[in-house]
Design an enzyme around this catalytic site. Sequence first.
Site, PDB file in Angstrom:
ATOM      1  N   CYS A  78      41.411  37.613  44.692  1.00  0.00           N
ATOM      2  CA  CYS A  78      41.220  38.786  45.054  1.00  0.00           C
ATOM      3  C   CYS A  78      40.475  39.051  46.207  1.00  0.00           C
ATOM      4  CB  CYS A  78      40.851  39.783  44.129  1.00  0.00           C
ATOM      5  SG  CYS A  78      39.293  39.218  43.322  1.00  0.00           S
TER       6      CYS A  78
ATOM      7  N   GLU B  23      38.858  46.298  38.399  1.00  0.00           N
ATOM      8  CA  GLU B  23      38.598  45.236  39.375  1.00  0.00           C
ATOM      9  C   GLU B  23      39.982  44.841  40.021  1.00  0.00           C
ATOM     10  OE1 GLU B  23      35.782  44.238  40.509  1.00  0.00           O
ATOM     11  OE2 GLU B  23      34.260  44.452  39.140  1.00  0.00           O
TER      12      GLU B  23
HETATM   13  P1  NAP Z   1      48.875  42.574  37.612  1.00  0.00           P
HETATM   14  O1  NAP Z   1      50.504  42.388  37.670  1.00  0.00           O
HETATM   15  O2  NAP Z   1      48.556  43.790  37.726  1.00  0.00           O
HETATM   16  O3  NAP Z   1      48.654  42.035  36.197  1.00  0.00           O
HETATM   17  C1  NAP Z   1      47.024  42.042  35.623  1.00  0.00           C
HETATM   18  C2  NAP Z   1      47.012  42.321  34.201  1.00  0.00           C
HETATM   19  O4  NAP Z   1      47.546  43.558  34.062  1.00  0.00           O
HETATM   20  C3  NAP Z   1      48.155  41.366  33.239  1.00  0.00           C
HETATM   21  O5  NAP Z   1      47.585  41.033  31.909  1.00  0.00           O
HETATM   22  C4  NAP Z   1      49.476  42.323  33.316  1.00  0.00           C
HETATM   23  O6  NAP Z   1      50.214  41.916  32.088  1.00  0.00           O
HETATM   24  C5  NAP Z   1      48.827  43.783  33.185  1.00  0.00           C
HETATM   25  N1  NAP Z   1      49.384  44.859  33.448  1.00  0.00           N
HETATM   26  C6  NAP Z   1      50.367  44.717  34.486  1.00  0.00           C
HETATM   27  N2  NAP Z   1      50.994  46.175  34.560  1.00  0.00           N
HETATM   28  C7  NAP Z   1      50.254  46.803  33.663  1.00  0.00           C
HETATM   29  C8  NAP Z   1      50.319  48.155  33.362  1.00  0.00           C
HETATM   30  N3  NAP Z   1      51.298  48.952  34.034  1.00  0.00           N
HETATM   31  N4  NAP Z   1      49.512  48.710  32.308  1.00  0.00           N
HETATM   32  C9  NAP Z   1      48.685  47.857  31.788  1.00  0.00           C
HETATM   33  N5  NAP Z   1      48.453  46.488  32.031  1.00  0.00           N
HETATM   34  C10 NAP Z   1      49.438  45.947  33.043  1.00  0.00           C
HETATM   35  O7  NAP Z   1      48.164  41.534  38.310  1.00  0.00           O
HETATM   36  P2  NAP Z   1      48.211  39.745  38.566  1.00  0.00           P
HETATM   37  O8  NAP Z   1      49.371  39.695  39.393  1.00  0.00           O
HETATM   38  O9  NAP Z   1      48.232  39.238  37.325  1.00  0.00           O
HETATM   39  O10 NAP Z   1      46.963  39.463  39.522  1.00  0.00           O
HETATM   40  C11 NAP Z   1      47.023  39.848  40.779  1.00  0.00           C
HETATM   41  C12 NAP Z   1      46.245  40.959  41.101  1.00  0.00           C
HETATM   42  O11 NAP Z   1      44.792  40.875  40.747  1.00  0.00           O
HETATM   43  C13 NAP Z   1      45.908  41.176  42.737  1.00  0.00           C
HETATM   44  O12 NAP Z   1      46.030  42.211  43.234  1.00  0.00           O
HETATM   45  C14 NAP Z   1      44.390  40.697  42.910  1.00  0.00           C
HETATM   46  O13 NAP Z   1      43.617  41.051  43.953  1.00  0.00           O
HETATM   47  C15 NAP Z   1      43.899  41.305  41.494  1.00  0.00           C
HETATM   48  N6  NAP Z   1      42.727  40.664  41.109  1.00  0.00           N
HETATM   49  C16 NAP Z   1      41.467  41.531  41.407  1.00  0.00           C
HETATM   50  C17 NAP Z   1      40.259  40.858  41.137  1.00  0.00           C
HETATM   51  C18 NAP Z   1      39.004  41.689  41.184  1.00  0.00           C
HETATM   52  O14 NAP Z   1      37.832  41.231  40.776  1.00  0.00           O
HETATM   53  N7  NAP Z   1      38.844  42.749  42.081  1.00  0.00           N
HETATM   54  C19 NAP Z   1      40.060  39.476  40.402  1.00  0.00           C
HETATM   55  C20 NAP Z   1      41.483  38.843  40.615  1.00  0.00           C
HETATM   56  C21 NAP Z   1      42.526  39.469  40.927  1.00  0.00           C
HETATM   57  P3  NAP Z   1      51.443  41.238  32.155  1.00  0.00           P
HETATM   58  O15 NAP Z   1      51.138  39.779  32.715  1.00  0.00           O
HETATM   59  O16 NAP Z   1      51.747  41.131  30.576  1.00  0.00           O
HETATM   60  O17 NAP Z   1      52.123  42.051  33.199  1.00  0.00           O
END
Ligand code: NAP
Length: 453
Positions: free
Chosen positions: A262, A228
């Site tokens: 998102c 997602e």
């Molecule tokens: P993020 O930086 O991608 O982090 C999300 C999760 O992934 C965190 O637990 C993060 O851990 C982990 N993560 C980061 N880089 C990773 C990697 N290379 N390998 C494995 N895990 C990794 O996103 P965010 O800033 O928290 O959230 C914002 C994003 O989420 C936006 O793009 C938003 O649109 C998206 N989102 C999508 C949905 C949907 O349902 N489609 C819903 C909500 C949010 P750490 O915190 O330890 O880095």
Amino acid sequence: MPIATTNPFTGETVKTFHADTDALIEEKLQKADRAFRAFRRTSFAERARLMSRAAGLLEERKEALGQLMTLEMGKLRKAGIGEIEKCAGGCRYYVENAERHLLPQTVQTDAKRSGKRFQPLGPVLAVMPWNFPFWQVFRFAAPALMAGNVGLLKHASNVPQCALAIEAIFRDAGFPDGVFQTLLVGSDKVKRIVEDPRLAAATLTGSDGAGRSLASIAGAQLKKVVLELGGSDPFVVLPSCDLDKAVEVAIAARIQNAGQSCIAAKRFIVHQQIADDFESRFVKGMAALEVGDPQDDKTQVGPLASEQVVQDIEKQVRRVRDEGGRIACGGERLQRPGFFFAPTVILNAEGTAVWKEETFGPVAAVARAKDLGHAIALANDTQFGLGATAFTQEPAEQERLIAELDAGQVFINGMVKSDARLPFGGVKQSGFGRELSEEGIREFTNVKTFWIG
Ligand code: NAP
């Protein structure tokens, strides 16, 4: 990234946590593996009894849990309580519907008897984001556990107290030891966990970059993933609409969760016939928003979750000036403690950074369309395909928009939202697989065919 609680309203780090050691990760994996062997055999009635208790505990604790979100990622007080109530509702939806969604089916073939059954896969890793720290986790966990899987949560590093509180809910509800565990780990440990043979599958809600990383690790292991990811949702406004309503919903859809959703509407595509009127009302409404303390119920836009989020949005808005966009209001970080960015509207935004990239903050990109076909082309002019909204009273236009918008969900005359009764997910770079509804609970099951001759 350190595992820590930093209050976005003040910018102060108030608590830091030690990451789980490799030995502790191993212990939790063993526990998950053991727990699955027994939990997979429990009845739907037993799982429903436990999940109902989890729903009850969420309701009892909603004020305190809401406060945790305000503290760790700046969510408005009332929105935090609403999020916890939504989680309780999600749990209850699967209490009432899981068995029905996973009912064995008989299919007439050349066999004496044949059909399909839905069986759990095993321990599933959920990598989750900070923006809806409870709802994102519960919309994974409620169906996954009701299907008989067990969950391991790797939450975002800035919401460790939320992560631990979620684990406590499942423990206090009486779920057996190991059925739902929180791992306090950074993203560097995800590879090691996914590669572990005891882990059956994984899901990630987050940015497309994190999604790509998890998908490639899981792909190398041939393990199932649900992703997602981000969105740059269009919001199309056509002449037949109720313009007052469209403006009101446009503002709410952009600034929900301080713009960090998102499915927040991010690109506003307005028919040229009504564009002057829409733009002036929209800019006026965005400029008048009350920005401030998330504890104060008068506040409409709270702080962004972290310094990084403010810097990312600042950089995008700075680029827009050179790319031909016109900043009609806001455009800057607020000069006060904490992580604040002014509600911003960028007109003539087509092709600029805020059009091409996801904006995670209260920044709206507006462009004009010549006609419906042009509006649809602009709406689809993005690498993402999560949600889409359109305002029009014309049934033929409504049907065409539903058919032609490249998105996982299209909402007409209303704001995109998730609802446990309806599937949720994206196309294109917004990910694959579905959460919620019947589709969501089946993602982490083995759809097993049986044939008896
Ligand atoms: P993020 O930086 O991608 O982090 C999300 C999760 O992934 C965190 O637990 C993060 O851990 C982990 N993560 C980061 N880089 C990773 C990697 N290379 N390998 C494995 N895990 C990794 O996103 P965010 O800033 O928290 O959230 C914002 C994003 O989420 C936006 O793009 C938003 O649109 C998206 N989102 C999508 C949905 C949907 O349902 N489609 C819903 C909500 C949010 P750490 O915190 O330890 O880095």
